[in-house]
Design a protein around this motif. Structure first.
Motif, PDB file in Angstrom:
ATOM      1  N   GLY A  57       0.664  -1.250   0.006  1.00 47.01           N
ATOM      2  CA  GLY A  57       0.047   0.164  -0.039  1.00 47.01           C
ATOM      3  C   GLY A  57       0.786   1.215   0.102  1.00 47.01           C
ATOM      4  N   VAL A  58       2.082   1.086  -0.093  1.00 48.75           N
ATOM      5  CA  VAL A  58       3.095   2.265  -0.070  1.00 48.75           C
ATOM      6  C   VAL A  58       2.820   3.056  -1.549  1.00 48.75           C
ATOM      7  N   GLU A  59       2.584   4.419  -1.645  1.00 48.36           N
ATOM      8  CA  GLU A  59       2.278   5.056  -3.020  1.00 48.36           C
ATOM      9  C   GLU A  59       3.948   5.258  -3.709  1.00 48.36           C
ATOM     10  N   TYR A  60       3.611   5.086  -4.917  1.00 49.06           N
ATOM     11  CA  TYR A  60       4.710   5.286  -5.733  1.00 49.06           C
ATOM     12  C   TYR A  60       5.497   6.581  -5.380  1.00 49.06           C
ATOM     13  N   ASP A  61       4.830   7.715  -5.262  1.00 49.03           N
ATOM     14  CA  ASP A  61       5.453   9.084  -4.978  1.00 49.03           C
ATOM     15  C   ASP A  61       6.264   8.948  -3.770  1.00 49.03           C
ATOM     16  N   SER A  62       5.903   8.194  -2.586  1.00 52.34           N
ATOM     17  CA  SER A  62       6.460   7.989  -1.335  1.00 52.34           C
ATOM     18  C   SER A  62       7.774   7.345  -1.819  1.00 52.34           C
ATOM     19  N   TYR A  63       7.827   6.299  -2.504  1.00 51.52           N
ATOM     20  CA  TYR A  63       8.883   5.460  -2.946  1.00 51.52           C
ATOM     21  C   TYR A  63      10.024   6.287  -3.553  1.00 51.52           C
ATOM     22  N   ASN A  64       9.317   7.025  -4.729  1.00 53.26           N
ATOM     23  CA  ASN A  64      10.212   7.775  -5.629  1.00 53.26           C
ATOM     24  C   ASN A  64      10.748   8.904  -4.947  1.00 53.26           C
ATOM     25  N   ALA A  65      10.229   9.674  -3.797  1.00 51.37           N
ATOM     26  CA  ALA A  65      10.928  10.758  -3.122  1.00 51.37           C
ATOM     27  C   ALA A  65      12.300  10.224  -2.542  1.00 51.37           C
ATOM     28  N   SER A  66      12.604   9.163  -2.300  1.00 52.90           N
ATOM     29  CA  SER A  66      14.140   8.865  -1.830  1.00 52.90           C
ATOM     30  C   SER A  66      14.797   7.738  -3.035  1.00 52.90           C
ATOM     31  N   ALA A  67      14.183   7.136  -3.906  1.00 51.39           N
ATOM     32  CA  ALA A  67      14.752   6.536  -4.824  1.00 51.39           C
ATOM     33  C   ALA A  67      15.053   7.189  -6.113  1.00 51.39           C
ATOM     34  N   LYS A  68      14.633   8.509  -6.212  1.00 52.74           N
ATOM     35  CA  LYS A  68      15.131   9.201  -7.353  1.00 52.74           C
ATOM     36  C   LYS A  68      16.612   9.522  -7.263  1.00 52.74           C
ATOM     37  N   TYR A  69      17.233   9.510  -6.050  1.00 49.88           N
ATOM     38  CA  TYR A  69      18.529   9.867  -6.020  1.00 49.88           C
ATOM     39  C   TYR A  69      19.455   9.121  -6.702  1.00 49.88           C
ATOM     40  N   SER A  98      18.900   7.794  -9.722  1.00 51.56           N
ATOM     41  CA  SER A  98      19.338   8.467 -11.178  1.00 51.56           C
ATOM     42  C   SER A  98      20.309   9.378 -11.309  1.00 51.56           C
ATOM     43  N   TYR A  99      20.606  10.034 -10.154  1.00 50.79           N
ATOM     44  CA  TYR A  99      21.640  10.922 -10.358  1.00 50.79           C
ATOM     45  C   TYR A  99      22.993  10.430 -10.698  1.00 50.79           C
ATOM     46  N   PHE A 100      23.098   9.261 -10.561  1.00 52.07           N
ATOM     47  CA  PHE A 100      24.314   8.392 -10.925  1.00 52.07           C
ATOM     48  C   PHE A 100      24.497   8.163 -12.365  1.00 52.07           C
ATOM     49  N   LEU A 101      23.505   8.263 -12.909  1.00 52.38           N
ATOM     50  CA  LEU A 101      23.218   7.923 -14.474  1.00 52.38           C
ATOM     51  C   LEU A 101      24.297   8.645 -15.242  1.00 52.38           C
ATOM     52  N   ILE A 150      18.101   5.725 -26.778  1.00 54.18           N
ATOM     53  CA  ILE A 150      19.123   6.278 -26.213  1.00 54.18           C
ATOM     54  C   ILE A 150      19.083   6.218 -24.711  1.00 54.18           C
ATOM     55  N   THR A 151      20.295   6.623 -24.204  1.00 49.40           N
ATOM     56  CA  THR A 151      20.503   6.473 -22.672  1.00 49.40           C
ATOM     57  C   THR A 151      19.332   7.499 -22.066  1.00 49.40           C
ATOM     58  N   THR A 152      18.876   7.100 -20.897  1.00 48.15           N
ATOM     59  CA  THR A 152      17.914   7.796 -20.174  1.00 48.15           C
ATOM     60  C   THR A 152      18.182   9.356 -19.915  1.00 48.15           C
ATOM     61  N   ALA A 153      19.538   9.614 -19.636  1.00 42.31           N
ATOM     62  CA  ALA A 153      20.140  10.860 -19.488  1.00 42.31           C
ATOM     63  C   ALA A 153      19.903  11.775 -20.406  1.00 42.31           C
ATOM     64  N   ILE A 154      20.021  11.208 -21.720  1.00 47.87           N
ATOM     65  CA  ILE A 154      19.883  12.156 -22.819  1.00 47.87           C
ATOM     66  C   ILE A 154      18.356  11.988 -22.965  1.00 47.87           C
ATOM     67  N   GLY A 155      17.832  11.039 -23.128  1.00 46.56           N
ATOM     68  CA  GLY A 155      16.304  10.764 -23.635  1.00 46.56           C
ATOM     69  C   GLY A 155      15.352  11.533 -22.985  1.00 46.56           C
ATOM     70  N   MET A 156      15.358  11.805 -21.788  1.00 47.14           N
ATOM     71  CA  MET A 156      14.397  12.589 -20.874  1.00 47.14           C
ATOM     72  C   MET A 156      14.528  14.046 -21.278  1.00 47.14           C
ATOM     73  N   GLY A 157      15.693  14.515 -21.566  1.00 52.18           N
ATOM     74  CA  GLY A 157      15.844  15.919 -22.079  1.00 52.18           C
ATOM     75  C   GLY A 157      15.324  16.179 -23.628  1.00 52.18           C
ATOM     76  N   VAL A 158      15.344  15.146 -24.259  1.00 55.14           N
ATOM     77  CA  VAL A 158      14.945  15.258 -25.948  1.00 55.14           C
ATOM     78  C   VAL A 158      13.448  15.394 -25.783  1.00 55.14           C
ATOM     79  N   SER A 159      12.948  14.051 -24.949  1.00 56.62           N
ATOM     80  CA  SER A 159      11.554  14.172 -24.702  1.00 56.62           C
ATOM     81  C   SER A 159      10.742  15.471 -24.299  1.00 56.62           C
ATOM     82  N   GLU A 160      11.369  15.789 -23.384  1.00 54.57           N
ATOM     83  CA  GLU A 160      10.903  16.961 -22.721  1.00 54.57           C
ATOM     84  C   GLU A 160      10.932  18.329 -23.444  1.00 54.57           C
ATOM     85  N   GLU A 161      11.950  18.454 -24.236  1.00 51.78           N
ATOM     86  CA  GLU A 161      12.322  19.543 -25.100  1.00 51.78           C
ATOM     87  C   GLU A 161      11.122  19.562 -26.402  1.00 51.78           C
TER      88      GLU A 161
END
Length: 230
Positions: free
Chosen positions: A53-65, A67-70, A132-143
């Motif tokens: 019953g743990v919300e994804y947002d609660s999990y991602n609040a700490s897990a998102k860090y 991705s900084y190593f990507l 392409i790798t997530t580090a680049i793909g996220m920026g391309v998609s958002e742009e």
């Protein structure tokens, strides 16, 4: 317990890395292509969040860090490339043509399938950076106005498919040259493909590393051009 998990700063990284390590052990034990560690991690983690019953947002609040190593991890792939620099010089024309062909195949296939299935422009540009790798793909998609969360999911699925199917595809298509294997994996399946290439050998890993960077740059340019077609 649920409140503790949701408020913990360490829950996300710990459970993610622990499940991935379990996935690696299972892959090494049974040596089946379908037992991709990332796939195992995703399935078990989704099941755990649903049952607990743990919300994804609660999990991602700490897990998102994590991705900084990507980005630095992607940059570190330049090391095996440097070690095989002479091989790159000897095969430069073939390497560049191979990567360009892979990028164009990816972009054209997305365009044709998007038209075939009647996707909207937003959905179309969301899929363009799939190889392409997530580090680049996220920026391309958002742009380009895509849906970043779906882009990340598509990139992960693309990488897992490349990891799981590459060995038998190489056998069926009789692709034996290490340079060709590395370029194919790096161009089509980004970091996950390159990790698979590194398992195959140093040359494969080096070519995969080169393909990630080059394919990423070419896709950034190509996606901006192809985005106008739908």
């Amino acid at each position: 317990m649920q409140d503790f998990i949701e408020q913990s700063l360490f829950f996300g990284p710990v459970i993610s890395l622990a499940l991935y390590e379990v996935g690696l052990l299972i892959k090494r034990r049974y040596k089946l292509a379908i037992l991709n560690p990332l796939l195992i991690t995703a399935i078990v983690l989704i099941a755990f969040l649903a049952v607990s019953g743990v919300e994804y947002d609660s999990y991602n609040a700490s897990a998102k860090y994590i991705s900084y190593f990507l980005t630095p991890a992607t940059v570190a792939l330049a090391v095996p490339l440097y070690e095989q620099f002479k091989l790159l010089k000897d095969n430069l024309a073939a390497v560049l043509c191979g990567i360009l062909a892979g990028v164009l195949t990816s972009l054209v296939s997305i365009l044709l399938l998007s038209k075939l299935f009647g996707l909207t422009h937003e959905q179309y540009v969301t899929l363009l950076p799939k190889s392409i790798t997530t580090a680049i793909g996220m920026g391309v998609s958002e742009e380009m106005g895509g849906i970043t969360a779906i882009t990340v999911a598509v990139i992960c699925v693309t990488g897992m498919i490349g990891d799981m199917t590459s060995e038998w595809l190489f056998k069926i298509l009789r692709i034996r040259h290490p340079v060709a294997k590395g370029l194919a994996l790096g161009t089509a399946s980004h970091a996950m493909g390159t990790a698979k290439a590194m398992e195959m050998g140093e040359v494969e890993g080096a070519m995969g590393s080169l393909a990630i960077v080059t394919a990423g740059l070419l896709t950034v340019i190509g996606a901006s051009f192809f985005a106008q077609f739908l």
